[in-house]
Design an enzyme around this catalytic site. Structure first.
Site, short mmCIF file in Angstrom:
data_model
loop_
_atom_site.label_atom_id
_atom_site.label_comp_id
_atom_site.label_asym_id
_atom_site.label_seq_id
_atom_site.Cartn_x
_atom_site.Cartn_y
_atom_site.Cartn_z
N SER A 12 12.36 9.44 2.48
CA SER A 12 11.75 8.71 1.00
C SER A 12 12.93 8.65 0.36
O SER A 12 12.92 9.63 0.17
CB SER A 12 10.96 10.04 0.99
OG SER A 12 10.38 8.89 -0.40
N HIS A 37 10.80 5.10 4.46
CA HIS A 37 9.83 5.56 3.89
C HIS A 37 9.77 5.07 2.58
O HIS A 37 10.74 5.74 1.58
CB HIS A 37 9.02 6.78 3.76
CG HIS A 37 7.76 7.21 3.05
ND1 HIS A 37 6.81 6.70 4.62
CD2 HIS A 37 7.81 7.81 2.33
CE1 HIS A 37 5.62 7.29 3.44
NE2 HIS A 37 6.42 7.51 2.19
N ASP A 39 8.21 5.08 -1.40
CA ASP A 39 6.78 5.04 -1.73
C ASP A 39 7.08 4.08 -3.25
O ASP A 39 7.28 3.74 -4.21
CB ASP A 39 7.25 6.16 -2.93
CG ASP A 39 6.57 7.59 -1.63
OD1 ASP A 39 8.09 8.15 -1.72
OD2 ASP A 39 6.32 7.51 -0.96
N MET A 41 5.03 2.63 -6.89
CA MET A 41 3.50 3.83 -7.25
C MET A 41 3.19 2.85 -8.49
O MET A 41 4.75 2.37 -8.68
CB MET A 41 4.39 5.53 -7.95
CG MET A 41 4.56 5.94 -6.50
SD MET A 41 5.38 7.30 -7.43
CE MET A 41 5.74 8.05 -5.45
N HIS A 70 4.91 2.85 1.45
CA HIS A 70 3.94 3.39 1.45
C HIS A 70 2.71 3.28 -0.07
O HIS A 70 3.47 3.70 -0.88
CB HIS A 70 4.36 5.43 1.56
CG HIS A 70 3.25 6.17 0.83
ND1 HIS A 70 3.45 7.97 0.54
CD2 HIS A 70 1.63 5.99 0.30
CE1 HIS A 70 2.07 8.19 0.68
NE2 HIS A 70 1.50 7.40 0.46
N MET A 72 1.00 3.28 -3.38
CA MET A 72 0.11 4.27 -3.88
C MET A 72 -0.12 3.50 -5.18
O MET A 72 0.28 3.72 -6.75
CB MET A 72 1.02 5.57 -4.13
CG MET A 72 1.20 6.97 -2.72
SD MET A 72 2.23 8.04 -3.66
CE MET A 72 3.41 7.09 -2.63
N MET A 141 -1.21 13.73 2.97
CA MET A 141 -0.57 13.78 2.34
C MET A 141 -0.80 15.80 1.63
O MET A 141 -1.30 16.07 2.23
CB MET A 141 -1.20 13.18 1.49
CG MET A 141 -0.84 11.91 0.77
SD MET A 141 1.00 11.25 0.82
CE MET A 141 1.98 11.58 -0.94
N ASP A 176 3.82 14.16 4.60
CA ASP A 176 4.53 13.62 3.15
C ASP A 176 4.15 14.36 2.26
O ASP A 176 2.71 14.08 1.75
CB ASP A 176 3.62 11.73 3.59
CG ASP A 176 4.90 11.52 1.83
OD1 ASP A 176 4.10 10.04 1.99
OD2 ASP A 176 5.88 11.90 1.89
N GLY A 178 6.55 17.84 1.03
CA GLY A 178 7.17 19.15 0.61
C GLY A 178 7.62 19.14 2.45
O GLY A 178 7.41 20.48 2.72
N GLY A 198 11.74 13.49 1.62
CA GLY A 198 12.64 12.89 0.25
C GLY A 198 14.14 13.70 0.13
O GLY A 198 14.37 13.76 0.62
C1 DX5 Z 1 4.75 12.06 -3.06
C2 DX5 Z 1 5.80 11.03 -1.86
C3 DX5 Z 1 6.08 11.56 -1.23
C4 DX5 Z 1 7.42 12.43 -1.22
C5 DX5 Z 1 8.23 13.73 -0.57
O1 DX5 Z 1 3.83 10.90 -3.99
O2 DX5 Z 1 4.76 10.11 -1.39
O3 DX5 Z 1 6.86 10.73 0.38
O4 DX5 Z 1 8.34 11.33 -1.62
O5 DX5 Z 1 9.20 14.06 -0.64
P1 DX5 Z 1 9.73 14.96 -0.85
O6 DX5 Z 1 9.93 15.22 0.39
O7 DX5 Z 1 10.52 15.87 -1.54
O8 DX5 Z 1 7.75 16.45 -1.18
ZN ZN Z 2 5.01 8.59 0.27
#
Ligand code: DX5
Ligand code: ZN
Length: 228
Positions: A12, A37, A39, A41, A70, A72, A141, A176, A178, A198
């Site tokens: 990500s 990926h 993200d 937002m 993705h 969001m 998620m 996606d 952690g 990420g």
């Molecule tokens: C969080 C994102 C994830 C995030 C993952 O809302 O959708 O894609 O970037 O980041 P890590 O892998 O650091 O949890």
């Molecule tokens: Zn994501």
């Protein structure tokens, strides 16, 4: 041709250098990323704001693998065409983003893009029961979305339930949030095959020190094969 359910690592870019996305994308792909990926937002659906369709359009020429976007955002439907025209290979929409999930996924497919559907941790697996035939991917998620670097929430029961619902349909199961070498085997064992990461990929590296990205990606890929 059997559906290719091999493990894929999808870094990500939320964890990348926001001043150098083109170079970062080229670096992770050179170091073994299977997908990129992105993200998106909007500061409304999630309490953070990243980038829009114009940014995805700018990323597009740097991506040679698969541009996995993705969304969001809510509402999502008004923006489907803009992100499709920006060059996304896949648009993943959230179950929770509005009342017309089925229609939105129809719109994604009508735009000629692969359609993913995402569920937040509090949303039950059944929420996607009526749209599986429109889906190319289900995103489970494993954090409450909005930020990188959060702690993995154990969604293994939900992942296994969705894997069962999918059966032999050509649908990827993505996780996606952690995801690292400790949690990857849990997710894969439960039925996930696309791992978004990420911080676990970008940690310790940079576009000028990309080998660390490669080491992190290899470590994730190895861990994914391990028995938890
Ligand atoms: C969080 C994102 C994830 C995030 C993952 O809302 O959708 O894609 O970037 O980041 P890590 O892998 O650091 O949890
Ligand atoms: Zn994501």
């Amino acid at each position: 041709m059997a559906f290719d359910r091999r493990i894929r690592i999808a870094p990500s870019i939320l964890s990348a250098d926001f001043a150098d996305f083109g170079r970062e994308i080229r670096a992770i792909e050179a170091q073994g990323a299977d997908w990129v990926h992105v993200d998106v937002m909007d500061g409304h659906f999630v309490p953070n704001l990243t980038f829009g369709a114009a940014a995805v359009k700018a990323f597009r020429p740097h991506v040679t693998t698969f541009l996995d976007v993705h969304l969001m955002i809510a509402p999502v439907e008004p923006y489907v065409d803009a992100f499709a025209e920006a060059g996304a290979d896949m648009l993943t929409v959230h179950v929770e983003a509005g009342p017309h999930l089925h229609r939105t996924m129809q719109a994604v497919r009508a735009a000629g893009v692969k359609a993913g559907v995402a569920l937040n941790p509090g949303t039950p697996a059944d929420a996607i029961g009526q749209v599986l035939d429109l889906a190319d991917l289900v995103l489970v998620m494993t954090v409450n979305p909005g930020f990188g670097g959060q702690k993995f929430l154990d969604m293994t029961t939900k992942i296994a339930a969705i894997r069962k619902m999918v059966g032999n349909r050509p649908i990827h199961i993505q996780v996606d949030g952690g995801i690292d070498s400790g949690t990857a085997p849990l997710a894969v064992q439960a039925g996930a095959n696309i791992l978004v990461a990420g911080s676990a990929v970008f940690k310790g590296g940079s576009a000028s020190n990309p080998d660390e990205y490669g080491r992190n990606i290899c470590e994730l890929r190895e861990a994914a094969k391990a028995r938890p």
